[in-house]
Design a protein around this motif. Structure first.
Motif, mmCIF file in Angstrom:
data_model
loop_
_atom_site.group_PDB
_atom_site.id
_atom_site.type_symbol
_atom_site.label_atom_id
_atom_site.label_comp_id
_atom_site.label_asym_id
_atom_site.label_seq_id
_atom_site.Cartn_x
_atom_site.Cartn_y
_atom_site.Cartn_z
ATOM 1 N N THR A 1 138.877 82.102 76.075
ATOM 2 C CA THR A 1 138.544 83.128 75.099
ATOM 3 C C THR A 1 139.831 83.807 74.667
ATOM 4 O O THR A 1 140.787 83.910 75.446
ATOM 5 N N ASN A 2 139.854 84.279 73.427
ATOM 6 C CA ASN A 2 141.007 85.026 72.927
ATOM 7 C C ASN A 2 140.813 86.531 73.047
ATOM 8 O O ASN A 2 141.686 87.298 72.645
ATOM 9 N N ASP A 3 139.687 86.943 73.592
ATOM 10 C CA ASP A 3 139.363 88.366 73.727
ATOM 11 C C ASP A 3 139.981 88.909 75.013
ATOM 12 O O ASP A 3 139.555 88.527 76.107
ATOM 13 N N THR B 1 139.649 91.647 76.554
ATOM 14 C CA THR B 1 138.679 92.319 77.427
ATOM 15 C C THR B 1 137.905 91.308 78.252
ATOM 16 O O THR B 1 137.697 91.498 79.468
ATOM 17 N N GLN B 2 137.474 90.220 77.620
ATOM 18 C CA GLN B 2 136.757 89.175 78.353
ATOM 19 C C GLN B 2 137.688 88.468 79.338
ATOM 20 O O GLN B 2 137.278 88.103 80.447
#
Length: 232
Positions: free
Chosen positions: A168-170, A172-173
């Motif tokens: 994922t590029n998030d 927070t995730q």
């Protein structure tokens, strides 16, 4: 032309920046140069610029490189790929670290095949932190039992946990996934274990991994450039 020294400097600077941002000593984060499919000469060049720890996924390729580079003092070999039962002996004989132990059978074979004249083999248990069906690793639910069994094997030194979370590029995730691994390590230590290593974070998410306590980050392409076809 791709310059390994420049790329190493950039990756090292990124690690230092992430550690400082997290209030950590950058010296507590070790870079493993993921060198699968790279020629021995590329590793020798990285070594010349101070890199010592190299991570390999493919056994025969790694053994060939170890022969080619055996004259380099202090080079440290980490096996980070999936382990087949019929390949545990050379791994036990020729590596200082194994990051990808995910079942007791493999741990037992590594223990039994570790040469007596070598120190115990440093082990990280690979955890499938997001329960992905396409990835190796023990589940969080099964982790305590596996750790307890490995802890009884005298030729292995259980050092910590490894994970490759879902991509994922998030940020927070990314941090949430790494926090799960850190929490699992902390829970085990609260039970009396002394696990000092978290092997987590690659090029796309090493900042988040360092923020959550990574002690090893595994970086390949950002150091060596694009890989050629894998060989085994």
């Amino acid at each position: 032309m791709h310059k390994i020294d420049d790329q190493l400097a950039k990756v090292t600077a990124r690690i230092h920046q992430a550690a400082n941002a997290a209030g950590r000593n950058p010296q507590t984060v070790q870079l493993i140069a993921v060198s699968k499919t790279q020629p021995a000469q590329a590793l020798a060049e990285a070594y010349a610029w101070g890199q010592r720890a190299f991570g390999e996924n493919y056994l025969q390729e790694a053994l060939d490189k170890q022969i080619a580079l055996q004259a380099l003092p202090g080079i440290e070999w980490h096996f980070i790929g999936p382990i087949q039962s019929n390949k545990t002996r050379p791994i036990a004989e020729h590596f200082a670290w194994v990051h990808s132990v995910d079942r007791l059978k493999i741990a037992q074979r590594l223990n039994d095949q570790r040469p007596a004249e070598l120190p115990p083999l440093n082990i990280c248990v690979q955890v499938n932190i997001d329960d992905e069906t396409t990835k190796s690793g023990v589940s969080l639910a099964q982790l305590p039992a596996l750790v307890a069994a490995i802890g009884q094997l005298p030729r292995l030194k259980l050092r910590g946990l490894m994970a490759i979370p879902a991509a994922t590029n998030d940020p927070t995730q990314q941090r949430a996934a790494f926090a799960k691994l850190r929490s699992a390590r902390d829970d085990l230590n609260a039970q009396g274990y002394q696990l000092d290593c978290l092997s987590m974070g690659m090029s796309g998410d090493l900042d988040a991994a360092i923020a959550e306590g990574a002690t090893f980050v595994r970086v390949g392409t950002d150091i060596f450039g694009a890989r050629s076809s894998a060989k085994q």
